[in-house]
Design a protein around this motif. Structure first.
Motif, short mmCIF file in Angstrom:
data_model
loop_
_atom_site.label_atom_id
_atom_site.label_comp_id
_atom_site.label_asym_id
_atom_site.label_seq_id
_atom_site.Cartn_x
_atom_site.Cartn_y
_atom_site.Cartn_z
N VAL A 50 35.27 -39.14 -10.96
CA VAL A 50 35.92 -38.83 -12.23
C VAL A 50 36.72 -37.55 -12.08
CG1 VAL A 50 35.55 -38.39 -14.70
CG2 VAL A 50 33.97 -39.90 -13.44
N THR A 51 37.99 -37.58 -12.44
CA THR A 51 38.86 -36.41 -12.35
C THR A 51 39.53 -36.15 -13.69
OG1 THR A 51 39.31 -36.78 -10.00
CG2 THR A 51 40.83 -35.36 -11.19
N PHE A 52 39.28 -34.97 -14.24
CA PHE A 52 39.95 -34.55 -15.47
C PHE A 52 41.12 -33.63 -15.12
CE2 PHE A 52 35.83 -35.65 -17.31
CZ PHE A 52 36.21 -36.27 -18.50
N THR A 53 42.18 -33.72 -15.91
CA THR A 53 43.30 -32.80 -15.79
C THR A 53 43.42 -32.01 -17.08
OG1 THR A 53 44.48 -34.29 -14.28
CG2 THR A 53 45.77 -32.56 -15.35
N ASP A 54 43.29 -30.70 -16.99
CA ASP A 54 43.38 -29.83 -18.16
C ASP A 54 44.78 -29.94 -18.75
OD1 ASP A 54 43.76 -27.49 -19.84
OD2 ASP A 54 41.94 -26.68 -18.94
N SER A 55 44.85 -30.38 -20.01
CA SER A 55 46.15 -30.61 -20.64
C SER A 55 46.93 -29.32 -20.87
CB SER A 55 45.96 -31.35 -21.98
OG SER A 55 45.08 -30.64 -22.82
N THR A 56 46.24 -28.18 -20.83
CA THR A 56 46.91 -26.90 -21.04
C THR A 56 47.35 -26.26 -19.73
OG1 THR A 56 45.58 -26.48 -23.03
CG2 THR A 56 46.67 -24.57 -22.03
N THR A 57 46.46 -26.22 -18.75
CA THR A 57 46.76 -25.54 -17.49
C THR A 57 47.24 -26.48 -16.40
OG1 THR A 57 44.50 -25.79 -16.64
CG2 THR A 57 44.95 -23.87 -18.04
N GLY A 58 46.95 -27.78 -16.54
CA GLY A 58 47.30 -28.74 -15.50
C GLY A 58 46.32 -28.74 -14.35
N GLN A 59 45.29 -27.92 -14.39
CA GLN A 59 44.32 -27.87 -13.31
C GLN A 59 43.40 -29.09 -13.35
OE1 GLN A 59 42.34 -24.07 -13.81
NE2 GLN A 59 43.75 -23.07 -12.39
N LYS A 60 43.03 -29.57 -12.18
CA LYS A 60 42.17 -30.75 -12.06
C LYS A 60 40.72 -30.33 -11.85
CE LYS A 60 45.80 -33.79 -10.27
NZ LYS A 60 45.90 -34.54 -11.54
N ALA A 61 39.82 -31.12 -12.40
CA ALA A 61 38.38 -30.89 -12.21
C ALA A 61 37.74 -32.19 -11.77
CB ALA A 61 37.75 -30.39 -13.51
N ASP A 62 37.23 -32.21 -10.53
CA ASP A 62 36.52 -33.37 -10.00
C ASP A 62 35.05 -33.26 -10.38
OD1 ASP A 62 38.53 -33.16 -7.04
OD2 ASP A 62 38.78 -34.52 -8.72
N VAL A 63 34.51 -34.33 -10.94
CA VAL A 63 33.15 -34.30 -11.46
C VAL A 63 32.14 -34.52 -10.35
CG1 VAL A 63 31.49 -35.47 -12.96
CG2 VAL A 63 33.81 -35.02 -13.78
N ILE A 64 31.32 -33.50 -10.09
CA ILE A 64 30.10 -33.65 -9.32
C ILE A 64 29.02 -33.97 -10.33
CG2 ILE A 64 28.41 -32.44 -7.88
CD1 ILE A 64 30.70 -30.66 -6.91
N PRO A 65 28.12 -34.92 -10.07
CA PRO A 65 27.11 -35.26 -11.07
C PRO A 65 26.39 -34.03 -11.62
CG PRO A 65 27.01 -36.81 -9.27
CD PRO A 65 28.00 -35.76 -8.86
N GLY A 66 26.44 -33.88 -12.95
CA GLY A 66 25.81 -32.75 -13.60
C GLY A 66 26.70 -31.54 -13.76
N ALA A 67 27.99 -31.64 -13.38
CA ALA A 67 28.90 -30.50 -13.52
C ALA A 67 29.07 -30.13 -14.98
CB ALA A 67 30.25 -30.84 -12.90
N LEU A 68 29.10 -28.82 -15.26
CA LEU A 68 29.31 -28.32 -16.62
C LEU A 68 30.79 -28.03 -16.81
CD1 LEU A 68 28.17 -27.38 -19.34
CD2 LEU A 68 27.78 -25.13 -18.31
N LEU A 69 31.44 -28.79 -17.68
CA LEU A 69 32.87 -28.63 -17.96
C LEU A 69 33.07 -28.13 -19.39
CD1 LEU A 69 34.17 -31.97 -16.36
CD2 LEU A 69 33.95 -29.72 -15.28
N THR A 70 34.29 -27.74 -19.70
CA THR A 70 34.60 -27.25 -21.04
C THR A 70 35.27 -28.35 -21.86
OG1 THR A 70 36.82 -26.48 -20.45
CG2 THR A 70 34.98 -24.96 -20.07
N MET A 71 35.30 -28.14 -23.17
CA MET A 71 35.99 -29.08 -24.04
C MET A 71 37.48 -29.14 -23.70
SD MET A 71 33.98 -28.24 -27.62
CE MET A 71 35.19 -29.10 -28.63
N GLU A 72 38.05 -28.00 -23.33
CA GLU A 72 39.46 -27.97 -22.96
C GLU A 72 39.71 -28.81 -21.71
OE1 GLU A 72 42.75 -24.51 -22.62
OE2 GLU A 72 41.17 -24.40 -21.10
N GLN A 73 38.84 -28.70 -20.72
CA GLN A 73 39.01 -29.45 -19.48
C GLN A 73 38.93 -30.96 -19.70
OE1 GLN A 73 35.86 -27.31 -17.31
NE2 GLN A 73 37.33 -27.02 -15.64
#
Length: 261
Positions: A50-73
């Motif tokens: 699972v890969t999220f792209t921050d709509s504000t910064t454009g930075q990508k976050a790849d999900v490691i099981p149990g990763a803590l992400l933000t609402m923005e991400q």
């Protein structure tokens, strides 16, 4: 000869990383109590990355099981990548994706379990990238994580199933735009649509926004990354990374071939 050995070693290394990632997520689900809170058992033979792209910064976050992400991400719908692991797994065919939150309204009081964040069918895998994409509109579109102020972080669970032949005719009467998202009866939906065993899964955590009056007790022991020990070892592999490694091996192999002429 040396180039062939290198290429074989590269492929074996990728396979080993896939196996480790599969073991990681298989252990993470019961550790985070996704088994039995969401599903009764979990023995996947494939990975969903699972890969999220921050709509504000454009930075990508790849999900490691149990990763803590933000609402923005996690505000935008994630990209999903699917890969089979082992001889019994296959990336051919059609798949169903479901995303739920078993901690609504809060983990302390989950009286709206499960909150339905997404359901869609007719997903297929791009053979070159591993990307999962659906050829038809989702049954219910992605709704971003919005844990309320004061809540501990919620678990957001991504599940992938093989799509049954009659799913497109049976599922729309069960899930559609008018379906209430809170208190979604996932076990009944899985049974009614004959979705069967989970092929692949992943999960991440999202807490309230930092500018809200969130509880200072970050995460409850039931769902924190530390409670899911495998999530902390950093074992994660996306299909893009596998593709890049194989491409690198092919390029090196070609270079050796040129020099051997």
């Amino acid at each position: 000869m040396l180039s062939s050995i290198f290429f074989v070693s590269l492929l074996l290394g990728c396979a080993s990383a896939q196996t480790a990632a599969l073991s990681n997520v298989t252990t993470a689900f019961p550790s985070a109590k996704i088994v039995p809170d969401v599903i009764d058992s979990f023995t996947p033979n494939s990975l969903v990355n699972v890969t999220f792209t921050d709509s504000t910064t454009g930075q990508k976050a790849d999900v490691i099981p149990g990763a803590l992400l933000t609402m923005e991400q996690t505000a935008a719908e994630p990209a999903l990548f699917f890969e089979g692991v082992g001889s019994s797994a296959s990336t051919s065919g059609t798949f169903v994706v479901v995303i739920v939150d078993p901690d609504a309204l809060t983990p302390q009081n989950p009286n709206e379990r499960e909150f339905l964040h997404f359901t869609g069918g007719n997903f297929t895998v791009d053979s070159s990238t591993g990307a999962l994409s659906n050829s038809t509109p989702a049954l219910i579109e992605f709704f971003p994580p919005t844990p309320p102020a004061g809540s501990d972080p919620h678990r957001y669970v991504v599940l992938v199933f093989t799509q049954p032949a009659d799913f497109s005719s049976t599922a729309p009467s069960l899930v559609n735009d008018s379906t209430p998202r809170p208190s979604f009866d996932l076990p009944n939906f899985l049974q009614a649509t004959d979705l069967g065993t989970v092929l692949a899964g992943n999960y991440f955590l999202v807490g309230p926004s930092s500018n809200s009056s969130a509880s200072p007790t970050a995460a409850s022991s039931a769902i924190s990354p530390s409670a899911s020990a495998p999530a902390s070892d950093g074992i994660s592999i996306s299909m893009n990374l596998v593709t890049h490694r194989i491409a690198l091996g092919i390029a090196i192999l070609a270079t050796f071939a040129v020099y051997s002429l």
